[in-house]
Structure formats: C-alpha cells, structure tokens
Design a protein around this motif. Structure first.
Motif, PDB file in Angstrom:
ATOM      1  N   THR A   1      74.351  11.694 -66.129  1.00 19.13           N
ATOM      2  CA  THR A   1      72.995  11.324 -66.549  1.00 19.13           C
ATOM      3  C   THR A   1      72.755   9.877 -66.154  1.00 19.13           C
ATOM      4  O   THR A   1      73.698   9.119 -65.896  1.00 19.13           O
ATOM      5  CB  THR A   1      72.792  11.465 -68.075  1.00 19.13           C
ATOM      6  N   ILE A   2      71.481   9.482 -66.150  1.00 18.30           N
ATOM      7  CA  ILE A   2      71.101   8.116 -65.791  1.00 18.30           C
ATOM      8  C   ILE A   2      70.490   7.457 -67.016  1.00 18.30           C
ATOM      9  O   ILE A   2      69.444   7.907 -67.514  1.00 18.30           O
ATOM     10  CB  ILE A   2      70.112   8.119 -64.621  1.00 18.30           C
ATOM     11  N   PRO A   3      71.097   6.393 -67.543  1.00 14.26           N
ATOM     12  CA  PRO A   3      70.613   5.776 -68.784  1.00 14.26           C
ATOM     13  C   PRO A   3      69.351   4.937 -68.561  1.00 14.26           C
ATOM     14  O   PRO A   3      69.235   4.220 -67.564  1.00 14.26           O
ATOM     15  CB  PRO A   3      71.785   4.900 -69.226  1.00 14.26           C
ATOM     16  N   LEU A   4      68.404   5.038 -69.496  1.00 17.46           N
ATOM     17  CA  LEU A   4      67.163   4.262 -69.490  1.00 17.46           C
ATOM     18  C   LEU A   4      67.017   3.577 -70.841  1.00 17.46           C
ATOM     19  O   LEU A   4      67.366   4.148 -71.880  1.00 17.46           O
ATOM     20  CB  LEU A   4      65.955   5.163 -69.235  1.00 17.46           C
ATOM     21  N   LEU A   5      66.463   2.363 -70.833  1.00 21.80           N
ATOM     22  CA  LEU A   5      66.239   1.615 -72.068  1.00 21.80           C
ATOM     23  C   LEU A   5      64.752   1.567 -72.357  1.00 21.80           C
ATOM     24  O   LEU A   5      63.967   1.076 -71.537  1.00 21.80           O
ATOM     25  CB  LEU A   5      66.800   0.199 -71.940  1.00 21.80           C
ATOM     26  N   LEU A   6      64.352   2.078 -73.540  1.00 21.62           N
ATOM     27  CA  LEU A   6      62.949   2.090 -73.964  1.00 21.62           C
ATOM     28  C   LEU A   6      62.786   1.097 -75.106  1.00 21.62           C
ATOM     29  O   LEU A   6      63.326   1.299 -76.206  1.00 21.62           O
ATOM     30  CB  LEU A   6      62.531   3.488 -74.438  1.00 21.62           C
ATOM     31  N   ILE A   7      62.094  -0.023 -74.845  1.00 21.05           N
ATOM     32  CA  ILE A   7      61.796  -1.018 -75.889  1.00 21.05           C
ATOM     33  C   ILE A   7      60.440  -0.642 -76.480  1.00 21.05           C
ATOM     34  O   ILE A   7      59.389  -0.889 -75.872  1.00 21.05           O
ATOM     35  CB  ILE A   7      61.774  -2.444 -75.312  1.00 21.05           C
ATOM     36  N   ASP A   8      60.453  -0.046 -77.675  1.00 20.44           N
ATOM     37  CA  ASP A   8      59.236   0.497 -78.279  1.00 20.44           C
ATOM     38  C   ASP A   8      58.813  -0.364 -79.470  1.00 20.44           C
ATOM     39  O   ASP A   8      59.558  -0.519 -80.438  1.00 20.44           O
ATOM     40  CB  ASP A   8      59.485   1.934 -78.733  1.00 20.44           C
ATOM     41  N   SER A   9      57.597  -0.939 -79.372  1.00 18.75           N
ATOM     42  CA  SER A   9      57.055  -1.745 -80.476  1.00 18.75           C
ATOM     43  C   SER A   9      55.789  -1.134 -81.050  1.00 18.75           C
ATOM     44  O   SER A   9      55.076  -1.794 -81.823  1.00 18.75           O
ATOM     45  CB  SER A   9      56.759  -3.173 -79.991  1.00 18.75           C
ATOM     46  N   SER A  10      55.488   0.096 -80.664  1.00 15.83           N
ATOM     47  CA  SER A  10      54.295   0.741 -81.225  1.00 15.83           C
ATOM     48  C   SER A  10      54.493   0.944 -82.723  1.00 15.83           C
ATOM     49  O   SER A  10      55.627   1.158 -83.186  1.00 15.83           O
ATOM     50  CB  SER A  10      54.035   2.081 -80.539  1.00 15.83           C
ATOM     51  N   PRO A  11      53.394   0.874 -83.521  1.00 17.66           N
ATOM     52  CA  PRO A  11      53.514   0.885 -84.989  1.00 17.66           C
ATOM     53  C   PRO A  11      54.301   2.068 -85.532  1.00 17.66           C
ATOM     54  O   PRO A  11      55.121   1.925 -86.438  1.00 17.66           O
ATOM     55  CB  PRO A  11      52.056   0.923 -85.453  1.00 17.66           C
TER      56      PRO A  11
END
Length: 744
Positions: A350-360
């Motif tokens: 698999t290929i790792p992805l980083l999701l920086i989520d600041s939605s409420p």
C-alpha cells in the motif's frame, strides 16, 4: 628505401651473375677453324669490333637488368616520396580517436561500423609499421575520454609500434565491442587536447575514426572550434568515416508508468514509445512486452512515419509486493541495443498518505478517506492516515508518506510551514482543500508569500457562484491535464451533475502565467490549480471538499458525486508520482540503493543482467541512519539486482530483501543519419584535414610508409625485355630472308 620482403634480395641478387656466366660459357664453346675465306671476314671484324662488343655488352647488361628487376619486384621495395618530409624526422606518434558509442553497432551484411573501424586501424598500423622510422601509437576511445582528467592518459598511450603490439591489438579487437553510451566527438577532442604536449622530436598524426552521425555533430560551433584547436597541435589530421549510407532504424525510447507505480493489485497504466529514425515509414510496428516472466499481449503501433514517434498505453497489475520488471522489445534492425527497453521498481503493498484534517466535524477527512480506501479490501492501494496539524512537527516521519493533504486547515505556525516546504521540495506532493476554516491572510502571507511559497495563487474572500436558471452549462469544466485524462471522451459524464455554490476568488494581482488552472467554473474563475515547488508539486482546490452544510451554506456536492472517488485516486496518484519515482538510469550511470541501517546488514550482492558475469559483493556506507550501496563498475543495459541481507528477526523486511534497477541505453544515439562529405567540409571550413572512408584506408594510407615500387618495376621489366629482344636481333648474324622475287 625499405623492402617488404628483404630476404628475397639475399637469394635473388646472386642470380645477376647468371647472364655473365652464360656468356662466358658460350665463348668457350667456340672452336677455331682455319679457312682462307675467313681472312676477309676477320678484316671486316677488326674494322667493326668495337661496335660488336658494345652491342654484346648492352645485351648482357639488359639481361642482367631484367633479372634484377624480377628480384626487386618480388622484394617489393618502398620509397618515401618528397612530400612525406612534412612528417619530419624522429618519432611518429599516431593518435587514434576511436568512436565506440553504440551507434557504431550499425550493422549491414556481415559487418558493422565498428568492425570497419577496427579493420581500418589494423591496416593503418600494419602499414605504418613498415616505415623506416620509430612509430608509437595512442588509442583513445570516445567512452574513455570523459573519465580522463587533466594530465591523465588513455590505456594505450605512446606504445611502440611493432609486431608484438600489432598482435596484442588484434587479440583485443577480436573481443572488443562498442560501448553502450552516446559518447561523442566533443569529449574525445577535449580529452585529446588535455594530453601532454608534443615533444620536440615527435611528429603527431591524428585520426578521428567515427561514423560522423548528425546527432553527435549538432553543436557545430563548439566542434569546429575544438577541431581547429586540435589541428594546431598535430602535424596532420585524418577523418575516417566508417559507414557509407544511412540505414533505417527503430528504437524503443520510453517505457514507464504514466504517473508513478501503484500498489499491489492495482492497475497501473504504462506508456511505451517507439521512434522511427529512418527515412521511410515503418509499417505494422509491433512491440513485445513482458512483465517479469509473463508475456503480455503484443502492442500494435501501426505505421510510424519517417522521423516521427508513436506511443501506446497499456495496463499492468502486479499481484505481489516487491521487485518487478517490464521489458519492451522490437524486431531486429540495424541497431540492436535500442530495440529493447527496461523498467523496474519496488511495488509496495500500500502507499501511505497523510490527511491533515481541521474541519469542525472531520467531514473532509472522512469523505477523502472513504474515496481513497472505501472498504476493508483496499482496491485502490492507498493507506490514508488522518492527523491534526500538530503532526507536521514530527518531520522525521513525514518522508514515509507519499503525499500530504491539508483539509480546511485554518493556519500553521512557522515551524510547520518550514517542514511542509522542505517536504515538497524533496519531491513530496501536497493537496490543499480550502473551506470555512481557511484564514486567507495567513495563506497569502505565509503560504503564497508573493509567489515564493507553496500556494499557487493569492486568495480573496469566499464568493458565491451565481446561477442562471436558463443556462444549461455545467458548473465545472476540466482541462486536458493528465489529472483528468480518465474523464476524456465520457458520455453523460457525472461531472455535469457537480454543483458549486461557494468558492474562494483570487486577488487581482494574481498572474495566470504563475500557475495555470486545471479546472474552471462556468464563470471562468479557477477551481483547481497546480504549482511546482522544488522537486514536488502542489494542487489546490478553491472549494470545500465536504458536501455538508456550514455557516455559509453548502459549498458543493462534489464529495457526493460518483466521479469524486475516481478524481481522488487520480489526484493521489498525481501528487505521489514524484515520491514513488523509479530510477531512470542510462548505461554507465552509478547504481545506488539506500535502505535503513536498522533493517539491513552492511553487505549486499550486485547481480548484473548478464548471467555470465559473477555477482559482486559490496560494503554499504553508513550515513544518517541509512546504508548506501553503490556499484563500482560501469553498468550496461538491463535490470540490475541488489540482494540485501535483512537483520535477523525483522520479518517485515525479510520478504523483500531484493532491490531492482533498470538501466537503458541513452535515447537518440540510434539516429543513423550521417554527415555527408560536403556537410563535413562546410562544418570544418578553413581547417586542413584529409577525409577517407574506412574501406579505402589501405590505399589512402600507403603514404605513411612510402610508395611501393612493385608496379613500376613490373613495367620496367616489360620495357627491358622488349629492348633486349630488339638489341638481340640487331646483334645477331642472321641474314635477311630472301623474297620470292629474289629467288626467282
């Protein structure tokens, strides 16, 4: 004067006494008989004795000369003409600049350009060895030239020319082949200019033995200057061309994935490209493709016009993680080396992805994660990890992610901005989805930074897309960018159902040349934009990802559209292409593999594509918690393998201890168009040189050893024999034959 067969003089010259001996024997055979009538003849003989003796001596001299000419002709004398004095006295230094780039494999019949070059050099040196002065030889190969530093000399430098050296060179040439590089005359001439200067008693004669391809002689000004400078250092310059005509040739010039490799079990689109370097169309071009040991369906490219190229997409899926390779090949033609191209890469699970989520409510992260990894069986091959913005401070962990997404992030501190910029500069991909939390002042001052930062364009306030009830135009219009290539040609596309209500407008100072929009709204405003940053890339969407309602309202229904998962996967593939980049190496490049020092031992084994070559064990260099393994020998085309040794009890790396690297010949060297003699004369206008074809070297270079006199002696022999017959008749005592009328 010298002789090619001086031994014959030892046996032949004593034969000059043979006519004299025969003459003396004939004198002894005469008997004296007294006869009264002879008194009158003796009286006449006394009056004509001198003339008779003179004719006999002349006849004897002619017969002796005839034997001398036969002996001399068989001994093959060679005399240096007067013009050869321009080479001066003393040592003669023959410097041969030999083109061994892979275009010299150009083959026709039972020979090739390189074979013709070797034959020409052997004939040249054999003839030079017959000269009556000291001869030395230097051979500088084009592929060798680039590695020579100032003051260094090639492997064969100023070696004395004799029978032993000729025999050694013949043995070496018997197993010698062109290099797989595209080394050209520029490197060779520059290396020749770096050689030690000519000695006082040395006469340097230079030969440039090449196929004189147009592709290598494109830098006309530089080449002309180099040839002129080198001509000033040598006594004579000869250009020897090894081919007489241009042959058609096809070459595989590209074999690689469209946007980086994908994970195990995921279809990856590859592109194969073939160039036609010939002057005639190539019909029914077929490319054979092999994945690992499995033969894939042949790719039909149809007709490729002269001087054009053609490409075709095809799909490959790898079922297991680890090293894999592809090979694309053509039918044999003039040059075999560029008929095949290789690709190799490590396919991840698999290929790792980083999701920086600041939605409420974490909505943006949820919709993107679901699109990229919809279920337990990860068919897309992505492994998304959702974190808060503070995770960016763990900069030592960021490189494990192939791409980072900022989802409705309001702001970052300066440390986080610096870390993010460094990540993208090293080849990382960054996706930015704006939203209600976005603070445009921070984005403009810290991320855009007058065009020097990550942001493609400066932001204005959120703006509503006004809707015309009578308009049937879709809200979103995509470009022909590779990110949307999968949507091209779609009928009744779901893109028509995308509705955009709010988006971030751009400030008026934004210049379209700085970052081109990839997708626009129906009012012409940009919706999706791209910017290159260092070795990486940034893609920004000026609209919120989540379709959920906010204080401003619903931004769009893009996250609910059936096309969004496709777009999300294409976006992830596009952003991670640089991080998932494979090695694009050419013959002669240094092979290098970098692995964590904590996972592998310090020794590795390099296995060449040629199974006949024994594997080489190398020691890795430790640096910043990594081990770097490098090859120490010149590489040839094919798939090279590094067999690593995992540290014990490391099951996570034990399954993939092998790394593969594909090496290909350089593009363009298979263009076999040659410079004609007139083109070369125009290029080297004002430079004194001699041009020869390799096939005519045997005739053209006899001047070095001198002119052979064998033919001249042959015609002299015929003339001598003719005169001898005339003198013999004149010196005889036979009366004239009476005519019938006199008898009657």
């Amino acid at each position: 004067m010298t002789y090619l067969f001086p031994t014959l003089l030892t046996f032949g010259l004593p034969l000059l006494a043979l006519p004299v001996l025969i003459h003396l024997i004939n004198l002894r055979r005469r008997q004296r008989v007294e006869w009264a009538a002879m008194d009158f003849l003796l009286e006449s003989q006394k009056r004509n004795k001198k003339w008779v003796v003179l004719r006999q001596l002349l006849l004897l001299l002619l017969r002796t000369a005839a034997i001398a000419l036969v002996v001399g002709m068989l001994a093959s004398p060679v005399i240096r003409p007067a013009w050869a004095k321009i080479f001066g006295a003393g040592m003669k230094h023959h410097v041969l600049l030999l083109d061994d780039s892979y275009s010299m494999t150009d083959q026709w019949g039972e020979t090739s350009a390189f074979e013709e070059a070797k034959k020409a050099i052997e004939r040249l040196l054999s003839q030079s060895n017959a000269a009556d002065s000291e001869q030395v030889v230097t051979i500088l190969r084009f592929s060798e030239a680039e590695r020579l530093s100032v003051g260094s000399t090639p492997e064969i430098y100023q070696q004395k020319l004799n029978a032993k050296l000729l025999e050694s060179l013949q043995e070496d040439f018997a197993v010698s082949h062109p290099n797989e590089s595209n080394a050209g005359p520029v490197d060779a001439l520059e290396a020749a200019l770096r050689m030690p200067e000519t000695a006082a008693d040395e006469t340097r004669i230079a030969y440039l033995v090449s196929d004189f391809r147009k592709q290598q002689w494109q830098e006309e000004t530089q080449l002309s200057q180099l040839v002129q400078r080198y001509r000033a250092q040598v006594s004579h310059l000869r250009l020897i061309q090894c081919v007489g005509e241009t042959r058609d040739n096809l070459a595989v010039t590209r074999l690689e994935p469209e946007s980086g490799i994908r994970a195990t079990g995921v279809e990856t689109w590859y592109v194969v490209e073939v160039a036609n370097y010939g002057d005639t169309p190539a019909n029914e071009v077929t490319v054979t493709v092999q994945a690992d040991r499995d033969k894939l369906p042949a790719i039909q490219l149809g007709t490729i016009e002269a001087g054009e190229d053609a490409s075709q997409r095809f799909r490959v899926t790898y079922e297991t993680a680890g090293p894999h390779q592809l090979t694309a090949s053509l039918e044999p033609d003039a040059v075999a080396l560029d008929n095949v191209r290789y690709f190799a890469a490590q396919v991840p699970k698999t290929i790792p992805l980083l999701l920086i989520d600041s939605s409420p409510r974490g909505d943006d992260g949820y919709f993107l994660e679901t699109a990229l990894s919809p279920g337990e069986k990860n068919l897309a091959g992505w492994s998304p990890q959702i974190e808060r913005a503070s995770f960016l401070r763990q900069h030592d962990q960021l490189d494990q992610f192939a791409a980072i997404f900022l989802l409705d992030v309001p702001k970052l501190d300066q440390t986080e901005v610096d870390v993010l910029e460094a990540y993208v500069e090293r080849g990382g991909g960054l996706g930015i989805f704006l939203g209600e939390q976005t603070r445009r002042q921070f984005y403009n001052e810290s991320l855009y930074r007058d065009g020097e930062g990550l942001l493609p364009a400066p932001l204005d306030i959120p703006t509503q897309l006004l809707r015309d009830s009578d308009s049937a135009t879709a809200d979103v219009e995509v470009s022909d960018h590779p990110l949307f290539s999968i949507f091209s040609g779609q009928r009744n596309s779901f893109l028509k159902l995308v509705r955009v209500e709010f988006y971030f407008a751009l400030l008026p100072e934004w210049q379209p040349e700085a970052a081109q929009p990839l997708a626009k709204l129906r009012n012409g405003a940009p919706l999706i934009m791209e910017k290159g940053f260092g070795e990486g890339r940034v893609v920004m969407q000026l609209c919120k990802l989540s379709p959920k309602s906010t204080d401003l309202g619903v931004w769009s229904n893009w996250g609910l559209n059936p096309m969004f998962p496709i777009y999300a996967n294409e976006l992830a593939g596009y952003l991670t292409a640089a991080k998932r980049q494979y090695h694009l190496l050419t013959s002669g490049d240094v092979l290098e593999v970098v692995v964590p020092e904590s996972d592998y031992q310090g020794e590795a084994e390099i296995i060449a594509p040629d199974s006949a070559v024994k594997p080489t064990v190398i020691i890795g260099e430790a640096n910043e918690q990594n081990l770097t393994f490098k090859s120490t020998k010149p590489t040839t085309s094919g798939v090279w393998r590094f067999d690593l040794q995992p540290i014990e009890n490391r099951e996570d790396v034990a399954a993939t201890p092998t790394r593969v690297i594909a090496v290909n010949v350089p593009r363009g060297e298979g263009d076999l168009h040659t410079l004609q003699r007139g083109d070369l004369a125009e290029l080297l206008d004002g430079i004194d040189y001699e041009f020869l074809l390799a096939s005519s070297v045997a005739e053209g270079n006899q001047k070095l050893a001198g002119y052979p006199l064998r033919d001249l002696l042959f015609w002299g022999l015929l003339a001598t024999l003719a005169i001898e017959q005339l003198v013999a008749v004149a010196a005889s005592y036979h009366g004239r034959v009476a005519t019938r009328r006199a008898i009657a």
